[in-house]
Design an enzyme around this catalytic site. Structure first.
Site, mmCIF file in Angstrom:
data_model
loop_
_atom_site.group_PDB
_atom_site.id
_atom_site.type_symbol
_atom_site.label_atom_id
_atom_site.label_comp_id
_atom_site.label_asym_id
_atom_site.label_seq_id
_atom_site.Cartn_x
_atom_site.Cartn_y
_atom_site.Cartn_z
ATOM 1 N N TYR A 29 0.837 -1.193 0.000
ATOM 2 C CA TYR A 29 0.000 0.000 0.000
ATOM 3 C C TYR A 29 0.876 1.249 0.000
ATOM 4 O O TYR A 29 2.060 1.204 0.340
ATOM 5 C CB TYR A 29 -0.969 0.017 1.199
ATOM 6 C CG TYR A 29 -0.317 0.333 2.521
ATOM 7 C CD1 TYR A 29 -0.216 1.650 2.988
ATOM 8 C CD2 TYR A 29 0.216 -0.676 3.320
ATOM 9 C CE1 TYR A 29 0.390 1.942 4.195
ATOM 10 C CE2 TYR A 29 0.820 -0.390 4.527
ATOM 11 C CZ TYR A 29 0.900 0.917 4.966
ATOM 12 O OH TYR A 29 1.512 1.210 6.162
ATOM 13 N N CYS A 30 0.253 2.374 -0.377
ATOM 14 C CA CYS A 30 0.897 3.686 -0.300
ATOM 15 C C CYS A 30 -0.187 4.681 0.101
ATOM 16 O O CYS A 30 -0.996 4.386 0.979
ATOM 17 C CB CYS A 30 1.575 4.039 -1.623
ATOM 18 S SG CYS A 30 0.467 4.089 -3.056
ATOM 19 N N ASN A 31 -0.218 5.840 -0.500
ATOM 20 C CA ASN A 31 -1.295 6.797 -0.228
ATOM 21 C C ASN A 31 -2.513 6.549 -1.116
ATOM 22 O O ASN A 31 -3.644 6.497 -0.641
ATOM 23 C CB ASN A 31 -0.802 8.234 -0.431
ATOM 24 C CG ASN A 31 0.094 8.709 0.695
ATOM 25 O OD1 ASN A 31 -0.114 8.370 1.849
ATOM 26 N ND2 ASN A 31 1.114 9.491 0.367
#
Length: 216
Positions: free
Chosen positions: A85-87
């Site tokens: 995941y990231c933003n």
């Protein structure tokens, strides 16, 4: 709370490249439960600064910048489940392609922290090898085994550790100075993670949890 954009299978010119899957935030939370977290390696691919500002529990941090140079950190997980995941899902999608193109078989890109309202934590989380490196190189550290005293007396501890069982932390805060790195471990990283959250709630700002524990 919208699901991440669906990714097409990564293309690399070979037929055995795995398909990148996607996952909603609610499904990631389910897979990140205490009972299921050891089945998956969760990776936050944002910058170290973003990670420290708040990340999903049980997630290690490998920045997208230079990710391929750090593949050795997770080489043993090629056949395991990996959630990213990231933003927004964009950078984690790029990392997912890097992974499948390097032979990783089960890679999922999950909703980012700006797509789903995760409960975030701020302490650091490390795999075993990185935790051992921390122990070997950081002299300003308090290494704490939070397993029950009986188990520790039977099985022993990591050299240099002190034993404070997870349910006796608040009674032993005098052994945990706030100006030192508090490094925690247990069997599988679950109880030590609970202690890390507890210390964070008490105002500690330099806490590290070994997410795999001594049994990993």
């Amino acid at each position: 709370q919208k699901p991440a954009d669906t990714n097409a299978p990564a293309q690399s010119g070979t037929s055995d490249v795995a398909e990148i899957k996607t996952m909603t935030g609610s499904k990631l939370v389910e897979q990140n439960s205490a009972k299921k977290k050891d089945e998956v390696l969760l990776i936050d691919v944002r910058s170290p600064e973003e990670y420290q500002a708040g990340h999903i529990e049980n997630a290690i941090n490998i920045n997208i910048e230079g990710f391929e140079d750090n593949l050795g950190m997770i080489e043993d997980k090629k056949d395991s489940k990996i959630n990213l995941y990231c933003n927004s899902g964009k950078k984690s999608g790029q990392v997912a392609e890097i992974l499948v193109n390097n032979g990783f078989k089960d890679v999922t890109n999950a909703d980012g922290v700006k797509q789903f309202e995760y409960d975030l934590v701020h302490y650091n989380e490390l795999r075993g090898a990185q935790f051992q490196e921390l122990i070997d190189t950081n002299k300003d550290i308090v290494l704490v085994d939070v397993r029950p005293s009986k188990q520790v007396s039977e099985e022993g501890m990591i050299s240099g550790a002190i034993n404070i069982p997870f349910d006796e932390i608040e009674a032993n805060l005098d052994k945990l100075p706030t100006d030192k790195t508090i490094a925690l471990y247990c069997n599988t990283g679950t109880k030590s993670g609970e202690v890390a959250k507890q210390l964070e709630g008490l105002g500690y700002t330099d806490v590290v949890n070994a997410i795999e524990g001594v049994k990993e």
